[in-house]
Write a protein that holds these residues in place. Structure first.
Motif, PDB file in Angstrom:
ATOM      1  N   GLY A 114     -23.505 -27.940  28.702  1.00 42.02           N
ATOM      2  CA  GLY A 114     -23.430 -29.213  28.009  1.00 42.02           C
ATOM      3  C   GLY A 114     -24.477 -30.242  28.355  1.00 42.02           C
ATOM      4  N   TYR A 115     -25.476 -29.897  29.193  1.00 39.31           N
ATOM      5  CA  TYR A 115     -26.614 -30.789  29.370  1.00 39.31           C
ATOM      6  C   TYR A 115     -27.655 -30.557  28.277  1.00 39.31           C
ATOM      7  CZ  TYR A 115     -24.891 -32.195  33.974  1.00 39.31           C
ATOM      8  OH  TYR A 115     -24.127 -32.704  35.002  1.00 39.31           O
ATOM      9  N   GLY A 116     -27.228 -29.963  27.186  1.00 39.88           N
ATOM     10  CA  GLY A 116     -28.055 -29.818  25.996  1.00 39.88           C
ATOM     11  C   GLY A 116     -27.334 -30.439  24.808  1.00 39.88           C
ATOM     12  N   GLU A 117     -28.096 -30.833  23.787  1.00 34.31           N
ATOM     13  CA  GLU A 117     -27.490 -31.476  22.617  1.00 34.31           C
ATOM     14  C   GLU A 117     -26.551 -30.545  21.859  1.00 34.31           C
ATOM     15  OE1 GLU A 117     -29.927 -34.377  20.184  1.00 34.31           O
ATOM     16  OE2 GLU A 117     -31.515 -33.163  21.119  1.00 34.31           O
ATOM     17  N   TYR A 118     -26.864 -29.248  21.883  1.00 32.65           N
ATOM     18  CA  TYR A 118     -26.029 -28.269  21.193  1.00 32.65           C
ATOM     19  C   TYR A 118     -25.719 -27.112  22.137  1.00 32.65           C
ATOM     20  CZ  TYR A 118     -27.477 -30.795  17.010  1.00 32.65           C
ATOM     21  OH  TYR A 118     -27.705 -31.777  16.080  1.00 32.65           O
ATOM     22  N   VAL A 119     -24.548 -26.532  21.950  1.00 31.89           N
ATOM     23  CA  VAL A 119     -24.114 -25.407  22.775  1.00 31.89           C
ATOM     24  C   VAL A 119     -23.487 -24.358  21.870  1.00 31.89           C
ATOM     25  CG1 VAL A 119     -22.625 -24.650  24.673  1.00 31.89           C
ATOM     26  CG2 VAL A 119     -23.640 -26.943  24.727  1.00 31.89           C
ATOM     27  N   ALA A 120     -23.777 -23.090  22.150  1.00 27.70           N
ATOM     28  CA  ALA A 120     -23.138 -21.980  21.449  1.00 27.70           C
ATOM     29  C   ALA A 120     -22.002 -21.456  22.330  1.00 27.70           C
ATOM     30  CB  ALA A 120     -24.141 -20.871  21.158  1.00 27.70           C
ATOM     31  N   VAL A 121     -20.771 -21.706  21.919  1.00 30.82           N
ATOM     32  CA  VAL A 121     -19.604 -21.289  22.691  1.00 30.82           C
ATOM     33  C   VAL A 121     -19.161 -19.905  22.219  1.00 30.82           C
ATOM     34  CG1 VAL A 121     -17.249 -21.856  23.388  1.00 30.82           C
ATOM     35  CG2 VAL A 121     -18.896 -23.697  22.930  1.00 30.82           C
ATOM     36  N   PRO A 122     -19.165 -18.911  23.097  1.00 36.16           N
ATOM     37  CA  PRO A 122     -18.727 -17.570  22.678  1.00 36.16           C
ATOM     38  C   PRO A 122     -17.213 -17.485  22.551  1.00 36.16           C
ATOM     39  CG  PRO A 122     -19.280 -17.571  25.006  1.00 36.16           C
ATOM     40  CD  PRO A 122     -19.617 -18.945  24.489  1.00 36.16           C
ATOM     41  N   LYS A 123     -16.753 -16.558  21.696  1.00 35.86           N
ATOM     42  CA  LYS A 123     -15.315 -16.357  21.490  1.00 35.86           C
ATOM     43  C   LYS A 123     -14.620 -17.702  21.267  1.00 35.86           C
ATOM     44  CE  LYS A 123     -15.321 -12.027  24.056  1.00 35.86           C
ATOM     45  NZ  LYS A 123     -15.311 -11.228  22.825  1.00 35.86           N
TER      46      LYS A 123
END
Length: 345
Positions: A114-123
């Motif tokens: 989450g120290y990035g503007e976007y995150v890819a959350v798996p499952k």
């Protein structure tokens, strides 16, 4: 997108990086708030190694895009991402202990955080939870790993009861959370720290008494205050100077809760008074994260104001200020918690 990237030992730089791509069972989220956690500090100083260049595991977000297999979420949903991610297939997940999942799908560890503007959350259907409408992003991020971990530890692992005496060593984010939760349950709570500002905040969050261990022997003070020792002790930091006195502060038959993890100095090991613990039947209990099934009751208590993690937030900050917070953590100079809400500053 903008992200805080770990480049080397004690070196984190805000830079432009590619935005994540989506998987069919994943969710792309836009980070609205991310808590600054001492677990991130451990990686920054390379206590535990750099697993991902983009850390952050205490974030709440808005859903940006969902994979084709996602059933429970849609674009625009307000959600929180519990740091105890799981895959649902291992024996621990099947038994309901998702925080112990063999896959250990933790943001900032198993995938970029989450120290990035976007995150890819798996499952995504497993690892994202809807956020109550009346809970702000900053307050939700204050739940972080610290508050949910303390909740599971205090409520589920050592089963604190009304009227019991609880002493918490280390009044950082985890310790303050433990103090607030134990106090809300009707316990008599003592906070121990070396920072007067932290102790003042501990009082605001429910501590009945506080001890500065630079000036006072905390074990003697706790034994005197409790007339024989605490029912429960908590080490919220993970160093010898907090763990051993916490155990020694217990009465016979007391329960010690270990939440803090060690630094490079301890390298995973702390010598504890085993013979004394055997002769006095003191228990040593460890805790990690929170099972997915226990997260909703926690959120409900926050939503109605029974628990108020937002009281721990000292300041909302920009992404470029995180490294300064890490430097203060090295000197035990932080008070309360900090939440990143500006990803362009």
């Amino acid at each position: 997108m903008k992200a805080l990237v770990i480049e080397d030992v004690q070196k984190a730089v805000v830079q432009e990086v590619p935005a994540p791509t989506i998987e069919k069972d994943g969710i792309i989220i836009k980070t609205m708030a991310n808590g600054v956690c001492r677990s991130d500090w451990h990686v920054w100083v390379v206590d535990h190694g750099i697993v991902q260049p983009i850390l952050g595991h205490e974030f709440c977000v808005i859903v940006e895009e969902v994979g084709s297999d996602i059933k429970n979420f849609k674009r625009g949903d307000r959600v929180i991402v519990p740091f105890s991610g799981s895959d649902g297939t291992c024996p621990h997940c099947i038994a309901g202990n998702t925080q112990l999942c063999d896959s250990f799908i933790v943001p900032g560890t198993a995938y970029q955080g989450g120290y990035g503007e976007y995150v890819a959350v798996p499952k995504g259907d497993r690892n994202v939870i809807h956020l109550p409408d009346n809970l702000s992003f900053s307050d939700a991020a204050a739940l972080g790993c610290r508050f949910m971990t303390a909740y599971h530890g205090i409520v589920d692992r050592v089963h604190v009861l009304p009227g019991e005496k609880v002493v918490v060593y280390g009044c950082g984010g985890i310790g303050l959370s433990a103090i607030h939760i134990a106090s809300s349950m009707g316990a008599y709570v003592i906070g121990v720290d070396i920072n007067d500002s932290n102790l003042a905040l501990a009082k605001k969050l429910g501590a009945d008494y506080v001890i500065n261990s630079r000036n006072t022997d905390p074990v003697e003070a706790v034994q005197e205050l409790t007339k024989g020792g605490a029912d429960v002790s908590v080490d919220a930091l993970g160093i010898t100077e907090t763990c051993v006195p916490a155990i020694n502060s217990l009465k016979k038959g007391g329960r010690h809760l270990q939440i803090g993890v060690t630094s490079k100095k301890e390298a995973g090991f702390i010598s504890i008074p085993v013979d004394h613990m055997v002769l006095t039947e003191k228990s040593f209990v460890a805790t990690l994260g929170i099972p997915a099934s226990r997260f909703t009751p926690l959120l409900e208590q926050v939503a109605i104001g029974k628990l108020q993690p937002g009281k721990m937030v000292t300041r909302e900050i920009g992404l470029s200020e995180v490294e300064g917070i890490f430097e203060d953590m090295s000197n035990f100079a932080t008070t309360g918690t900090f939440v990143v809400t500006d990803f362009h500053a």
